[in-house]
Scaffold this motif. Structure first.
Motif, PDB file in Angstrom:
ATOM      1  N   MET A   1       0.845  -1.186   0.000  1.00  0.00           N
ATOM      2  CA  MET A   1       0.000   0.000   0.000  1.00  0.00           C
ATOM      3  C   MET A   1       0.885   1.243   0.000  1.00  0.00           C
ATOM      4  O   MET A   1       1.845   1.343   0.759  1.00  0.00           O
ATOM      5  CB  MET A   1      -0.916  -0.008   1.238  1.00  0.00           C
ATOM      6  N   VAL A   2       0.596   2.214  -0.854  1.00  0.00           N
ATOM      7  CA  VAL A   2       1.384   3.436  -0.987  1.00  0.00           C
ATOM      8  C   VAL A   2       0.439   4.621  -0.896  1.00  0.00           C
ATOM      9  O   VAL A   2      -0.607   4.643  -1.561  1.00  0.00           O
ATOM     10  CB  VAL A   2       2.169   3.466  -2.310  1.00  0.00           C
ATOM     11  N   LEU A   3       0.800   5.612  -0.043  1.00  0.00           N
ATOM     12  CA  LEU A   3       0.042   6.853   0.075  1.00  0.00           C
ATOM     13  C   LEU A   3       0.976   7.990  -0.295  1.00  0.00           C
ATOM     14  O   LEU A   3       2.019   8.188   0.339  1.00  0.00           O
ATOM     15  CB  LEU A   3      -0.479   7.030   1.506  1.00  0.00           C
ATOM     16  N   ARG A   4       0.601   8.749  -1.331  1.00  0.00           N
ATOM     17  CA  ARG A   4       1.460   9.826  -1.833  1.00  0.00           C
ATOM     18  C   ARG A   4       0.703  11.158  -1.799  1.00  0.00           C
ATOM     19  O   ARG A   4      -0.535  11.181  -1.782  1.00  0.00           O
ATOM     20  CB  ARG A   4       1.938   9.527  -3.245  1.00  0.00           C
ATOM     21  N   THR A   5       1.481  12.256  -1.797  1.00  0.00           N
ATOM     22  CA  THR A   5       0.888  13.601  -1.789  1.00  0.00           C
ATOM     23  C   THR A   5       1.865  14.586  -2.397  1.00  0.00           C
ATOM     24  O   THR A   5       3.025  14.241  -2.704  1.00  0.00           O
ATOM     25  CB  THR A   5       0.522  14.037  -0.364  1.00  0.00           C
ATOM     26  N   THR A   6       1.423  15.830  -2.565  1.00  0.00           N
ATOM     27  CA  THR A   6       2.289  16.891  -3.091  1.00  0.00           C
ATOM     28  C   THR A   6       3.177  17.452  -1.975  1.00  0.00           C
ATOM     29  O   THR A   6       2.821  17.402  -0.790  1.00  0.00           O
ATOM     30  CB  THR A   6       1.443  18.035  -3.679  1.00  0.00           C
ATOM     31  N   GLY A   7       4.330  17.999  -2.351  1.00  0.00           N
ATOM     32  CA  GLY A   7       5.278  18.500  -1.358  1.00  0.00           C
ATOM     33  C   GLY A   7       4.763  19.662  -0.545  1.00  0.00           C
ATOM     34  O   GLY A   7       5.101  19.817   0.632  1.00  0.00           O
ATOM     35  N   ASN A   8       3.878  20.501  -1.119  1.00  0.00           N
ATOM     36  CA  ASN A   8       3.400  21.674  -0.383  1.00  0.00           C
ATOM     37  C   ASN A   8       2.377  21.329   0.695  1.00  0.00           C
ATOM     38  O   ASN A   8       1.989  22.180   1.493  1.00  0.00           O
ATOM     39  CB  ASN A   8       2.809  22.690  -1.355  1.00  0.00           C
ATOM     40  N   LEU A   9       1.896  20.079   0.742  1.00  0.00           N
ATOM     41  CA  LEU A   9       0.929  19.682   1.754  1.00  0.00           C
ATOM     42  C   LEU A   9       1.572  19.002   2.964  1.00  0.00           C
ATOM     43  O   LEU A   9       0.878  18.739   3.955  1.00  0.00           O
ATOM     44  CB  LEU A   9      -0.115  18.727   1.156  1.00  0.00           C
ATOM     45  N   LEU A  10       2.865  18.703   2.898  1.00  0.00           N
ATOM     46  CA  LEU A  10       3.489  17.945   3.980  1.00  0.00           C
ATOM     47  C   LEU A  10       3.393  18.670   5.319  1.00  0.00           C
ATOM     48  O   LEU A  10       3.051  18.065   6.341  1.00  0.00           O
ATOM     49  CB  LEU A  10       4.958  17.663   3.636  1.00  0.00           C
ATOM     50  N   ARG A  11       3.702  19.964   5.342  1.00  0.00           N
ATOM     51  CA  ARG A  11       3.656  20.720   6.602  1.00  0.00           C
ATOM     52  C   ARG A  11       2.237  20.749   7.172  1.00  0.00           C
ATOM     53  O   ARG A  11       2.046  20.633   8.393  1.00  0.00           O
ATOM     54  CB  ARG A  11       4.173  22.136   6.364  1.00  0.00           C
ATOM     55  N   GLN A  12       1.214  20.909   6.307  1.00  0.00           N
ATOM     56  CA  GLN A  12      -0.162  20.958   6.791  1.00  0.00           C
ATOM     57  C   GLN A  12      -0.635  19.605   7.309  1.00  0.00           C
ATOM     58  O   GLN A  12      -1.353  19.530   8.314  1.00  0.00           O
ATOM     59  CB  GLN A  12      -1.084  21.427   5.659  1.00  0.00           C
ATOM     60  N   LEU A  13      -0.222  18.527   6.647  1.00  0.00           N
ATOM     61  CA  LEU A  13      -0.700  17.200   7.039  1.00  0.00           C
ATOM     62  C   LEU A  13      -0.179  16.782   8.410  1.00  0.00           C
ATOM     63  O   LEU A  13      -0.837  15.996   9.104  1.00  0.00           O
ATOM     64  CB  LEU A  13      -0.286  16.169   5.990  1.00  0.00           C
ATOM     65  N   TYR A  14       0.980  17.299   8.803  1.00  0.00           N
ATOM     66  CA  TYR A  14       1.562  16.905  10.085  1.00  0.00           C
ATOM     67  C   TYR A  14       1.468  18.025  11.130  1.00  0.00           C
ATOM     68  O   TYR A  14       2.211  18.030  12.109  1.00  0.00           O
ATOM     69  CB  TYR A  14       3.014  16.475   9.894  1.00  0.00           C
ATOM     70  N   SER A  15       0.536  18.956  10.926  1.00  0.00           N
ATOM     71  CA  SER A  15       0.277  19.992  11.925  1.00  0.00           C
ATOM     72  C   SER A  15      -0.707  19.452  12.963  1.00  0.00           C
ATOM     73  O   SER A  15      -1.233  18.346  12.836  1.00  0.00           O
ATOM     74  CB  SER A  15      -0.289  21.248  11.256  1.00  0.00           C
ATOM     75  N   ALA A  16      -0.975  20.269  14.014  1.00  0.00           N
ATOM     76  CA  ALA A  16      -1.879  19.843  15.072  1.00  0.00           C
ATOM     77  C   ALA A  16      -3.337  20.155  14.772  1.00  0.00           C
ATOM     78  O   ALA A  16      -4.217  19.840  15.576  1.00  0.00           O
ATOM     79  CB  ALA A  16      -1.479  20.517  16.391  1.00  0.00           C
ATOM     80  N   ASP A  17      -3.642  20.739  13.609  1.00  0.00           N
ATOM     81  CA  ASP A  17      -5.030  21.083  13.273  1.00  0.00           C
ATOM     82  C   ASP A  17      -5.845  19.815  13.011  1.00  0.00           C
ATOM     83  O   ASP A  17      -5.347  18.848  12.403  1.00  0.00           O
ATOM     84  CB  ASP A  17      -5.062  21.974  12.030  1.00  0.00           C
ATOM     85  N   PRO A  18      -7.119  19.776  13.435  1.00  0.00           N
ATOM     86  CA  PRO A  18      -7.966  18.602  13.139  1.00  0.00           C
ATOM     87  C   PRO A  18      -8.263  18.504  11.647  1.00  0.00           C
ATOM     88  O   PRO A  18      -8.447  19.517  10.964  1.00  0.00           O
ATOM     89  CB  PRO A  18      -9.226  18.873  13.964  1.00  0.00           C
ATOM     90  N   LYS A  19      -8.331  17.259  11.155  1.00  0.00           N
ATOM     91  CA  LYS A  19      -8.451  17.042   9.707  1.00  0.00           C
ATOM     92  C   LYS A  19      -9.498  15.964   9.418  1.00  0.00           C
ATOM     93  O   LYS A  19      -9.731  15.064  10.231  1.00  0.00           O
ATOM     94  CB  LYS A  19      -7.105  16.621   9.110  1.00  0.00           C
ATOM     95  N   VAL A  20     -10.096  16.066   8.239  1.00  0.00           N
ATOM     96  CA  VAL A  20     -11.015  15.053   7.691  1.00  0.00           C
ATOM     97  C   VAL A  20     -10.526  14.688   6.297  1.00  0.00           C
ATOM     98  O   VAL A  20     -10.250  15.576   5.472  1.00  0.00           O
ATOM     99  CB  VAL A  20     -12.465  15.572   7.633  1.00  0.00           C
ATOM    100  N   ILE A  21     -10.390  13.374   6.021  1.00  0.00           N
ATOM    101  CA  ILE A  21      -9.963  12.885   4.712  1.00  0.00           C
ATOM    102  C   ILE A  21     -11.167  12.209   4.045  1.00  0.00           C
ATOM    103  O   ILE A  21     -11.781  11.309   4.631  1.00  0.00           O
ATOM    104  CB  ILE A  21      -8.783  11.913   4.828  1.00  0.00           C
ATOM    105  N   VAL A  22     -11.486  12.689   2.848  1.00  0.00           N
ATOM    106  CA  VAL A  22     -12.611  12.153   2.079  1.00  0.00           C
ATOM    107  C   VAL A  22     -12.066  11.147   1.076  1.00  0.00           C
ATOM    108  O   VAL A  22     -11.236  11.488   0.219  1.00  0.00           O
ATOM    109  CB  VAL A  22     -13.385  13.275   1.367  1.00  0.00           C
ATOM    110  N   LEU A  23     -12.518   9.897   1.180  1.00  0.00           N
ATOM    111  CA  LEU A  23     -12.055   8.821   0.308  1.00  0.00           C
ATOM    112  C   LEU A  23     -12.895   8.769  -0.958  1.00  0.00           C
ATOM    113  O   LEU A  23     -14.108   9.039  -0.933  1.00  0.00           O
ATOM    114  CB  LEU A  23     -12.138   7.473   1.023  1.00  0.00           C
ATOM    115  N   GLY A  24     -12.252   8.411  -2.073  1.00  0.00           N
ATOM    116  CA  GLY A  24     -12.951   8.300  -3.336  1.00  0.00           C
ATOM    117  C   GLY A  24     -12.894   9.592  -4.115  1.00  0.00           C
ATOM    118  O   GLY A  24     -12.170  10.542  -3.781  1.00  0.00           O
ATOM    119  N   CYS A  25     -13.664   9.643  -5.184  1.00  0.00           N
ATOM    120  CA  CYS A  25     -13.711  10.816  -6.066  1.00  0.00           C
ATOM    121  C   CYS A  25     -14.970  11.599  -5.776  1.00  0.00           C
ATOM    122  O   CYS A  25     -16.074  11.180  -6.158  1.00  0.00           O
ATOM    123  CB  CYS A  25     -13.684  10.364  -7.534  1.00  0.00           C
ATOM    124  N   PRO A  26     -14.893  12.709  -5.041  1.00  0.00           N
ATOM    125  CA  PRO A  26     -16.106  13.437  -4.649  1.00  0.00           C
ATOM    126  C   PRO A  26     -16.784  14.100  -5.831  1.00  0.00           C
ATOM    127  O   PRO A  26     -16.140  14.544  -6.773  1.00  0.00           O
ATOM    128  CB  PRO A  26     -15.575  14.488  -3.667  1.00  0.00           C
TER     129      PRO A  26
END
Length: 526
Positions: A1-26
């Motif tokens: 299993m591989v999870l990839r993202t863009t470089g400009n999102l790395l700082r936001q993804l590992y911040s302390a802010d609460p997050k919701v991830i939507v799976l699939g193609c909205p």
């Protein structure tokens, strides 16, 4: 299993802010349903097999860069993984297994498959749980702070030196920080047609000051002769170690008079320079002013440059300008700068009585015992135990202080073992050569306090003797102590006087109003 993202999102993804991830193609309608809240929303799309791409929610696939970053650990503080539409079961199990393996099972992430109402219910439950956790943490923090405060109250004792320093700073008034010896000669101020610069050699009097810039408020110079003509006395304070000018003054000759000239800043300086130099010169006029000088003693580094002209038998002696330096807590305004810069003739300033003066205290009623009953203690304190049948008495002779209006000191029992209550102490100010009997009875005195009772060891009391009129002559300061009633001297009744201070009346102490500087160097009287 591989999870990839863009470089400009790395700082936001590992911040302390609460997050919701939507799976699939909205769908477009689902993207519009994202609320404007503190939650950060991201989209997670399965591109091939078990490879997922994590993007901003609603971002088009064509906007993704060709190079993506592979995530080694899951993003932080994920509140929900939401699949608004059916998703391939195999790929969802692969994502769950990777998440559990890479991130651990201590804080499992809820997977929501269904409509928006189910997601909202899960988010509401999580927010209530987080609120309860924060309330519990806050209660624990308040309990720890209360325990720490109680520990400081009962188990930690603040050093008396720190308490004295804080008390001094809280007084919030200008204080005398240096007082030179009495004047015994004078020196001409050099005439110079223009403002001297650093390239000039000895165009003016140069006096290094025994003070740093931080908290410095002003200087008093003693005028021996004010000069004649339409000229100005110019003064400048330079921070030698930083090469900057702290302040500059210009005072017309016709404003000067014999006596102390107060040069002031609007407020105590916050600068951190540790080396100040005063430069003086005269501009114009017929006869330049003359300034009083005194002996520099062993402080040869503060000698006046160039060395002032002296009598033949004094040419080898180091002399300095007669001066008084004033200071205070940085930011404290000088008395002359209050009320729109108008000089206040009723203003007063505190002057500590030097330890060298207090150290000359002597008894006026003799007493003797096998243990110490009288003496000068270090840091300007005087021990004076009471006598068996009458009041103990000692005197400190104060030199002439222009504008003297008040004398005060602290008195306390400095031995915590003392159990005797109602020990008495008193302060009396008289002219010179007044005996202890007249001082105690109130005859020919200038000011006196009432008898105060000392009931708590180590608890200081303040004695304040206010004079009805400002005095410019020498005075005697009588210290008196007594027992509650005649009898044996208590073994631990050590009565100690300390922190002697005098207040001077501005209108009597200075012959003219204080002078404030301006930025362009053309100072005018306030």
């Amino acid at each position: 299993m591989v999870l990839r993202t863009t470089g400009n999102l790395l700082r936001q993804l590992y911040s302390a802010d609460p997050k919701v991830i939507v799976l699939g193609c909205p769908e477009t309608s689902a993207a519009r349903a994202r609320p404007a809240s503190a939650l950060h929303w991201y989209g997670c799309k399965l591109v091939e097999g078990d490879h997922y791409v994590l993007t901003d929610y609603g971002q088009a696939e064509s906007a993704l860069p060709p190079a993506l970053c592979t995530l080694e650990i899951p993003p932080t503080n994920i509140w929900a993984l939401w699949a608004p539409h059916p998703i391939e079961e195999h790929s969802l199990h692969a994502l769950q297994a990777w998440w559990k393996k890479a991130g651990g099972s201590e804080t499992p992430v809820p997977y929501i498959v269904g409509n928006r109402a189910e997601l909202d219910a899960a988010l509401l439950e999580r927010s209530l749980r987080e609120t309860s956790r924060l309330q519990h943490s806050n209660q624990l923090l308040m309990r720890d702070l209360a325990a720490l405060r109680e520990s400081w109250t009962h188990h930690v004792r603040i050093p008396p030196e720190l308490e004295e320093l804080v008390a001094t700073l809280r007084m919030g008034r200008p204080r005398l920080v240096f007082n030179s010896p009495l004047p015994h000669a004078d020196v001409d101020v050099p005439a110079y047609p223009m403002e001297p610069d650093a390239s000039d050699t000895e165009p003016c009097l140069s006096q290094r000051l025994p003070s740093s810039a931080r908290g410095w408020l002003g200087i008093d110079l003693h005028i021996a002769d004010p000069g004649r003509g339409a000229g100005c006395l110019c003064a400048r304070i330079e921070a030698s170690d930083t090469g900057t000018v702290l302040a500059q003054w210009r005072v017309p000759f016709d404003v000067l008079c014999k006596g102390w000239l107060p040069l002031r800043l609007p407020s105590a300086s916050p600068c951190t320079s540790r080396s100040l130099t005063l430069k003086l010169w005269a501009n114009g006029g017929e006869v330049a002013p003359r300034l009083s000088t005194c002996s520099a003693g062993v402080m040869h580094e503060y000698r006046l440059a160039p060395q002032s002209p002296a009598r033949p038998d004094e040419r080898g002696a180091a002399t300095m300008l007669a001066m008084k330096l004033w200071g205070g807590l940085p930011g404290i305004r000088s008395r002359s700068s209050e009320e729109n810069g108008e000089f206040r003739p009723d203003a007063e300033a505190t002057v500590p009585i030097p330890d060298t003066v207090v150290g000359k205290v002597h008894l006026t009623r003799e007493q003797s015992a096998a243990y110490p009953v009288f003496g000068y203690i270090e840091q300007g304190k005087v021990l004076l135990r009471p006598l068996k049948t009458m009041s103990s008495a000692a005197v400190i002779s104060l030199p002439a202080t222009p504008g003297l209006i008040e004398i005060s000191c602290e008195v306390m029992i400095d031995d915590k073992r003392c159990q005797t209550r109602r020990l008495g102490a008193r302060l009396v100010v008289t002219p010179h050569e007044i005996g202890p009997d007249d001082a105690e009875s109130g005859q020919n005195v200038l000011a006196a306090t009432e008898w105060i009772e000392l009931n708590e060891p180590l608890a200081p009391s303040r004695l304040v003797a206010r004079l009805p009129l400002a005095q410019n002559r020498p005075v005697d300061l009588h210290l008196l102590t007594r027992l509650p009633e005649p009898g044996p001297i208590p073994p631990h009744g050590r009565v100690v006087f300390g922190r002697f201070e005098a207040e001077i009346h501005a209108a009597s102490a200075w012959g003219m109003a204080a002078v404030l500087p301006v930025a362009d160097g053309r100072t005018a009287l306030p």
